[in-house]
Write a protein that holds these residues in place. Structure first.
Motif, short mmCIF file in Angstrom:
data_model
loop_
_atom_site.label_atom_id
_atom_site.label_comp_id
_atom_site.label_asym_id
_atom_site.label_seq_id
_atom_site.Cartn_x
_atom_site.Cartn_y
_atom_site.Cartn_z
N MET A 1 60.31 10.05 25.66
CA MET A 1 60.98 9.65 26.75
C MET A 1 60.94 10.65 27.86
SD MET A 1 65.28 9.06 27.26
CE MET A 1 65.43 10.28 26.12
N ALA A 2 60.74 10.18 29.07
CA ALA A 2 60.43 10.90 30.20
C ALA A 2 61.86 10.93 30.88
CB ALA A 2 59.44 10.35 31.08
N ARG A 3 62.22 12.32 31.23
CA ARG A 3 63.49 12.64 31.63
C ARG A 3 63.47 13.45 33.18
NH1 ARG A 3 68.13 16.01 31.40
NH2 ARG A 3 69.97 14.87 31.67
N ASN A 4 63.87 13.11 34.13
CA ASN A 4 63.67 13.65 35.42
C ASN A 4 65.13 13.95 36.15
OD1 ASN A 4 61.20 11.95 34.94
ND2 ASN A 4 60.46 13.46 36.38
N GLU A 5 65.15 14.95 36.88
CA GLU A 5 66.66 15.30 37.65
C GLU A 5 66.17 15.58 39.00
OE1 GLU A 5 69.98 16.54 34.18
OE2 GLU A 5 68.85 18.06 35.40
N ARG A 6 67.21 15.11 39.76
CA ARG A 6 66.75 15.79 41.05
C ARG A 6 68.31 15.58 41.92
NH1 ARG A 6 62.37 16.20 44.48
NH2 ARG A 6 62.93 16.63 46.59
N LEU A 7 68.62 16.78 42.81
CA LEU A 7 69.50 16.64 43.57
C LEU A 7 69.47 16.56 44.82
CD1 LEU A 7 72.50 17.87 43.22
CD2 LEU A 7 71.76 19.89 44.27
N ILE A 8 70.08 15.07 45.14
CA ILE A 8 69.62 14.75 46.53
C ILE A 8 71.06 14.94 47.51
CG2 ILE A 8 69.38 12.45 47.87
CD1 ILE A 8 68.25 11.47 45.24
N PRO A 9 70.76 15.31 48.81
CA PRO A 9 71.83 15.69 49.43
C PRO A 9 72.51 14.32 50.17
CG PRO A 9 69.82 16.31 50.56
CD PRO A 9 69.39 15.87 49.19
N ALA A 10 72.97 13.49 49.36
CA ALA A 10 73.58 12.51 49.99
C ALA A 10 74.60 12.00 48.84
CB ALA A 10 72.53 11.24 49.98
N SER A 11 75.58 11.29 49.37
CA SER A 11 76.65 10.87 48.07
C SER A 11 76.21 9.76 47.25
CB SER A 11 77.77 10.02 49.27
OG SER A 11 77.35 8.92 49.53
N LEU B 1 51.33 12.59 26.15
CA LEU B 1 50.44 12.55 27.13
C LEU B 1 51.00 11.37 28.07
CD1 LEU B 1 48.09 13.19 29.11
CD2 LEU B 1 46.84 11.75 27.75
N THR B 2 51.40 10.24 27.39
CA THR B 2 52.09 9.28 28.48
C THR B 2 53.23 9.55 29.01
OG1 THR B 2 50.96 7.67 26.96
CG2 THR B 2 52.61 6.90 28.34
N HIS B 3 54.21 10.32 28.32
CA HIS B 3 55.44 10.82 28.68
C HIS B 3 55.30 11.94 29.74
CE1 HIS B 3 57.92 8.36 25.98
NE2 HIS B 3 57.32 8.93 24.85
N PHE B 4 54.48 12.79 29.68
CA PHE B 4 54.03 13.94 30.65
C PHE B 4 53.63 12.92 31.91
CE2 PHE B 4 50.65 16.28 32.83
CZ PHE B 4 51.42 17.33 33.16
N LEU B 5 52.70 12.08 31.93
CA LEU B 5 52.14 11.35 33.11
C LEU B 5 53.57 10.61 33.88
CD1 LEU B 5 48.79 10.26 31.73
CD2 LEU B 5 49.21 12.05 33.48
N VAL B 6 54.11 9.77 32.89
CA VAL B 6 55.43 9.35 33.64
C VAL B 6 56.35 10.18 34.12
CG1 VAL B 6 57.48 7.86 32.91
CG2 VAL B 6 55.22 7.28 31.88
N GLY C 1 52.57 -3.27 29.80
CA GLY C 1 53.82 -2.80 29.00
C GLY C 1 54.95 -3.10 29.83
N THR C 2 56.04 -2.75 29.11
CA THR C 2 57.49 -2.61 29.75
C THR C 2 58.02 -1.32 29.69
OG1 THR C 2 58.57 -3.23 27.80
CG2 THR C 2 57.86 -5.15 29.05
N ALA C 3 59.07 -1.16 30.47
CA ALA C 3 59.79 0.32 30.44
C ALA C 3 61.30 -0.04 30.80
CB ALA C 3 59.35 1.23 31.54
N HIS C 4 61.96 0.81 29.94
CA HIS C 4 63.46 0.84 30.21
C HIS C 4 63.62 2.08 31.04
CE1 HIS C 4 67.53 2.14 28.90
NE2 HIS C 4 67.76 0.64 28.95
N GLU D 1 63.07 7.47 31.33
CA GLU D 1 62.16 6.07 31.32
C GLU D 1 61.65 6.06 29.82
OE1 GLU D 1 58.04 3.85 33.27
OE2 GLU D 1 59.53 5.43 34.26
N ASP D 2 61.75 5.18 29.14
CA ASP D 2 60.88 4.97 27.90
C ASP D 2 60.36 3.81 27.68
OD1 ASP D 2 60.36 5.99 25.44
OD2 ASP D 2 62.18 6.23 24.58
N ALA D 3 59.68 3.47 26.70
CA ALA D 3 59.00 2.21 26.52
C ALA D 3 60.05 1.00 26.24
CB ALA D 3 58.12 2.17 25.08
N GLY D 4 59.74 0.00 26.80
CA GLY D 4 60.74 -1.03 26.81
C GLY D 4 60.52 -2.04 25.73
#
Length: 142
Positions: A1-11, A120-125, A85-88, A106-109
């Motif tokens: 599973m690919a997991r990303n976080e970002r702090l966005i300066p908006a509500s 490798l796929t997870h790294f690229l995603v 393919g599909t993604a969740h 994001e993970d395979a759906g």
């Protein structure tokens, strides 16, 4: 599973407003080329938007469907780009003062796509989704 976080300066409400606009996906989702249309009920559970992924001559038409939704808090999607393919995809929004921490997973759906999802796929995603969240922040930041 690919997991990303970002702090966005908006509500969270502002970030969710971008997520609730199906036309925005053509800009912020890396790899999405064109939004071809959307259900009037988007982003209600079960609604879809129709997109083109890739570029000519390798462009594919498919759709993304809402699996779960909590306004201002969460959007869960089943994205299709068959035959690739599909993604969740889950986007969780958490208020942090005047900003929003967006966590995108994001993970395979489906079972077949799981066969090709490997480290490798997870790294690229994950790399692709870093850029997607940067673009989301660009749209959501006042």
């Amino acid at each position: 599973m690919a997991r990303n976080e970002r702090l966005i300066p908006a509500s969270p409400e502002r970030v969710f407003a971008v997520l609730a606009d199906p036309d925005s996906y053509g800009h912020w989702v890396v790899g999405s080329d064109t939004i071809r249309g959307a259900d009037d009920t988007w982003p209600a559970v079960g609604s879809r938007f129709h997109h083109r992924v890739g570029r000519f001559p390798l462009a594919l038409n498919d759709h993304t469907e809402v699996i779960a939704m909590e306004p201002g808090r969460r959007l869960e999607l089943h994205a299709k780009a068959r035959p690739l393919g599909t993604a969740h995809v889950a986007l969780d929004l958490e208020r942090r003062g005047d900003a929003t921490l967006v966590t995108m997973t994001e993970d395979a759906g489906d079972r077949i796509t799981r066969l090709v999802f490997n480290p490798l796929t997870h790294f690229l995603v994950k790399r692709r989704n870093d850029e997607s969240l940067r673009r989301l922040a660009e749209l959501a930041t006042p």
